[in-house]
Design a protein around this motif. Structure first.
Motif, PDB file in Angstrom:
ATOM      1  N   PRO B  89       0.819  -1.216   0.000  1.00  0.00           N
ATOM      2  CA  PRO B  89       0.000   0.000   0.000  1.00  0.00           C
ATOM      3  C   PRO B  89       0.856   1.270   0.000  1.00  0.00           C
ATOM      4  CG  PRO B  89       0.025  -0.974   2.181  1.00  0.00           C
ATOM      5  CD  PRO B  89       0.764  -1.926   1.286  1.00  0.00           C
ATOM      6  N   THR B 202      -3.911   4.212   4.411  1.00  0.00           N
ATOM      7  CA  THR B 202      -3.167   3.885   3.192  1.00  0.00           C
ATOM      8  C   THR B 202      -4.110   3.850   1.994  1.00  0.00           C
ATOM      9  OG1 THR B 202      -3.484   1.507   3.449  1.00  0.00           O
ATOM     10  CG2 THR B 202      -1.543   2.454   4.513  1.00  0.00           C
ATOM     11  N   PRO B 204      -4.231   2.231  -2.341  1.00  0.00           N
ATOM     12  CA  PRO B 204      -3.509   1.437  -3.340  1.00  0.00           C
ATOM     13  C   PRO B 204      -2.743   2.361  -4.298  1.00  0.00           C
ATOM     14  CG  PRO B 204      -5.851   1.482  -3.844  1.00  0.00           C
ATOM     15  CD  PRO B 204      -5.676   2.193  -2.535  1.00  0.00           C
TER      16      PRO B 204
END
Lengths: 358, 247
Positions: B89, B202, B204
């Motif tokens: 991430p 976080t 992607p």
């Protein structure tokens, strides 16, 4: 690079023959996976044409932003289509059985802010996967587009590379062995198409717009100049664009279709004549087209007819291989890696990179 | 968990490695405009100094701006590449919050100021991000009850003018941070990144977005032209919740 997995099974290895290519020099965000420099496992092209159309040309800052937004989805799709996971290794069910062993990216020529996105992304992949990074000249990449689709091309070949940014005649003896025979002294052919299309209000990009409009027009209705015809192998297109503007100014009643058809015929005449001149004065056994303008129908027909009459082999790449793509970058990267080795990590963008000598 | 931090948004380019117990290494340079030539070497340097391989990295933190547009893109493109290729991430931090974090122990009121060129700066005050001219920032600083500490490349470039302008408005003249706080320090970025990671904040790889704070030139010019209005074009990034714009 290969090793034993925890269960004692051999882990798939990375193979430098499998190259991931990245292309972000202008307005296409492209990622591809090519094996052995020839076999295209995937080739994803995300076009930004819609973003730039309203401005009548590519806006560098918009292109840079769009590349950054599109690069990960394009890479993921290219990896999946090639049967690979995000780490560039084979998916369990399918795939070539080996992982990506090199990453290539266009380093120039092109828009600086656009090139940087692809270079920075590609270098990160190479470092993360511990494989070589290879910087590729975009123009050299276009030459590999021809070889990618037809590895049986008879060499030496004369390649006419015509796009929105470039108009170059190159003699290619083989991978890495080129001689520039002629190039434009001002506008690229594609640039002339864009400018005339914008002037006529036909839209963007100009090549397809002019070609469409020209179908309804008479190509012999206006005798536009054929610039620098019979004067060596260099080109000039800015005067032709001016001639169109001047003519329409004097004849406001003229149909756009006739202007488009006559303009297109003038460009095609010059391109074909110089291509054949170049082939005649060199040792070339065949002739190739490359670059976005090589997708133009009348140009392809005229080149095919002229080469048939002259007894020359002719190769016309598919439309998707004419326009910017990353498969040609991966293919060129494969050859460059073998010839020159990896590119150092301190490589930067080279916006005005010239055609490589050699 | 090993964190890789990437800084490339303003004049400083660097990388840092942090582990569970804090920052392990940091490498940074001020290479002029050579961001893409420098960043990836800094990554290799930071990893080597920390005796860590990139395969061990479990998260990537990056400065998403505001700052230099091309610098931001170099950092984000690299962060996206690392996050995708390592399957980890990403953590997005702004240059302004990293600067604030770096200077948090240096004074009661820290105001990070990033140079936006064309006579404008971006700053953060009371949790709000703004962009505007020197006078606009001076007016905001003049309303404060105590002298602010100004850090970042905007403070370095326009510090003297800001001190003068605030004094002219009768406000408390700000103090200026040292050159070590002239850019977001990558070690501070790593430290703040660790906290965000603990909080689970976080995204992607594809979720990393730049904070340019300014629309592309063509769009601005097009929008200011009387006609034709671009159909369906949002007015610019300020529609996207970037805070106030002060003129």
């Amino acid at each position: 690079m290969s090793g034993e997995g925890p269960a004692g099974r051999a882990r798939p290895a990375r193979d430098p023959e499998i190259v991931l290519g990245v292309e972000t020099s202008c307005d296409e965000t492209a990622v591809a996976v090519v094996e052995g420099g020839r076999t295209i496992r995937s080739s994803i092209v995300s076009s930004q044409v819609d973003l730039h159309a309203r401005y009548g040309g590519v806006v560098p800052e918009i292109a840079g932003r769009a590349h950054l937004e599109r690069i990960v989805p394009a890479a993921r799709e290219a990896l999946r289509e090639a049967g690979l996971d995000d780490r560039g290794m084979p998916l369990a069910a399918s795939g070539p059985g080996r992982g990506i062993g090199a990453v290539a990216a266009t380093v120039g020529p092109g828009l600086a802010g656009a090139l940087l996105v692809g270079i920075s992304f590609a270098k990160a992949l190479a470092l993360a996967w511990q494989v070589p990074f290879v910087g590729v000249n975009h123009l050299e990449g276009h030459l590999y587009a021809s070889l990618l689709e037809d590895p049986g091309i008879e060499l030496p070949a004369v390649v006419l590379l015509v796009s929105g940014g470039h108009t170059i005649l190159v003699e290619m003896d083989g991978p890495g062995s080129y001689e520039v025979l002629g190039e434009t002294v001002d506008d690229a052919a594609g640039e002339a198409f864009d400018k005339v299309a914008r002037f006529l209000g036909l839209g963007y990009p100009g090549g397809p717009a002019i070609e469409r409009a020209a179908r309804e027009g008479d190509a012999s209705s206006i005798a536009f100049p054929r610039p620098m015809l019979g004067e060596g192998l260099d080109f000039s297109f800015s005067g032709l664009k001016t001639a169109v503007v001047t003519y329409v100014g004097k004849h406001p009643e003229v149909s756009s279709a006739d202007v488009a058809a006559s303009f297109q015929a003038a460009v095609v005449d010059v391109l074909v004549a110089k291509l054949l001149d170049a082939a005649g004065t060199s040792r070339a056994r065949s002739v190739c087209l490359a670059g976005g303008v090589a997708a133009n129908g009348p140009l392809r027909e005229a080149v095919a007819a002229a080469c048939a009459a002259a007894g020359l082999g002719v190769y016309l790449p598919s439309r998707s291989m004419c326009t910017d793509n990353a498969a040609m970058i991966a293919s060129a990267g494969h050859h460059l890696l073998g010839r020159r080795g990896p590119t150092p990590m301190d490589a930067g963008a080279e916006p005005s990179m010239r055609f490589p000598a050699g | 968990m090993i964190l890789l931090a990437l800084e490339s948004a303003t004049v400083e380019v660097g990388a840092a490695i942090a582990g569970d117990h804090g920052v392990l290494s940091a490498c940074a340079a001020r290479p002029g405009r050579r961001h893409v030539e420098t960043l990836h070497r800094a990554v290799s340097c930071a990893a080597a100094l920390a005796s860590v391989t990139l395969e061990e990295v479990g998260a990537v933190a990056v400065d998403v701006g505001p700052g230099l547009f091309t610098g931001i893109r170099v950092g984000l493109a690299a962060a996206k590449g690392f996050a995708l290729a390592l399957g980890v991430p990403a953590i997005a931090l702004t240059s302004l919050e990293v600067l604030s974090h770096a200077a948090r122990c240096s004074g009661p009121v820290v105001v990070p100021v990033v140079d936006m060129r064309r006579g404008e700066v971006a700053w953060q005050l009371g949790g709000t991000t703004s962009i505007g001219g020197i006078q606009a920032l001076a007016a905001a600083l003049a309303t404060l009850g105590a002298p602010a500490l100004l850090v970042g490349d905007g403070a370095r470039r326009h510090g003297a003018a800001l001190v003068e302008a605030v004094a002219a408005l009768g406000g408390p003249p700000p103090r200026l941070g040292g050159d070590e706080l002239g850019a977001p320090p990558v070690a501070s970025l790593a430290d703040l990144g660790l906290r965000r990671l603990e909080e689970g904040r976080t995204v992607p790889a594809e979720g990393l977005a730049a904070e340019y704070l300014r629309a592309p030139d063509a769009r601005i010019n097009f929008a200011s032209r009387p006609d034709p209005a671009p159909a369906g074009d949002a007015g610019g990034p300020f529609d996207a919740g970037f805070g106030s714009r002060v003129r």
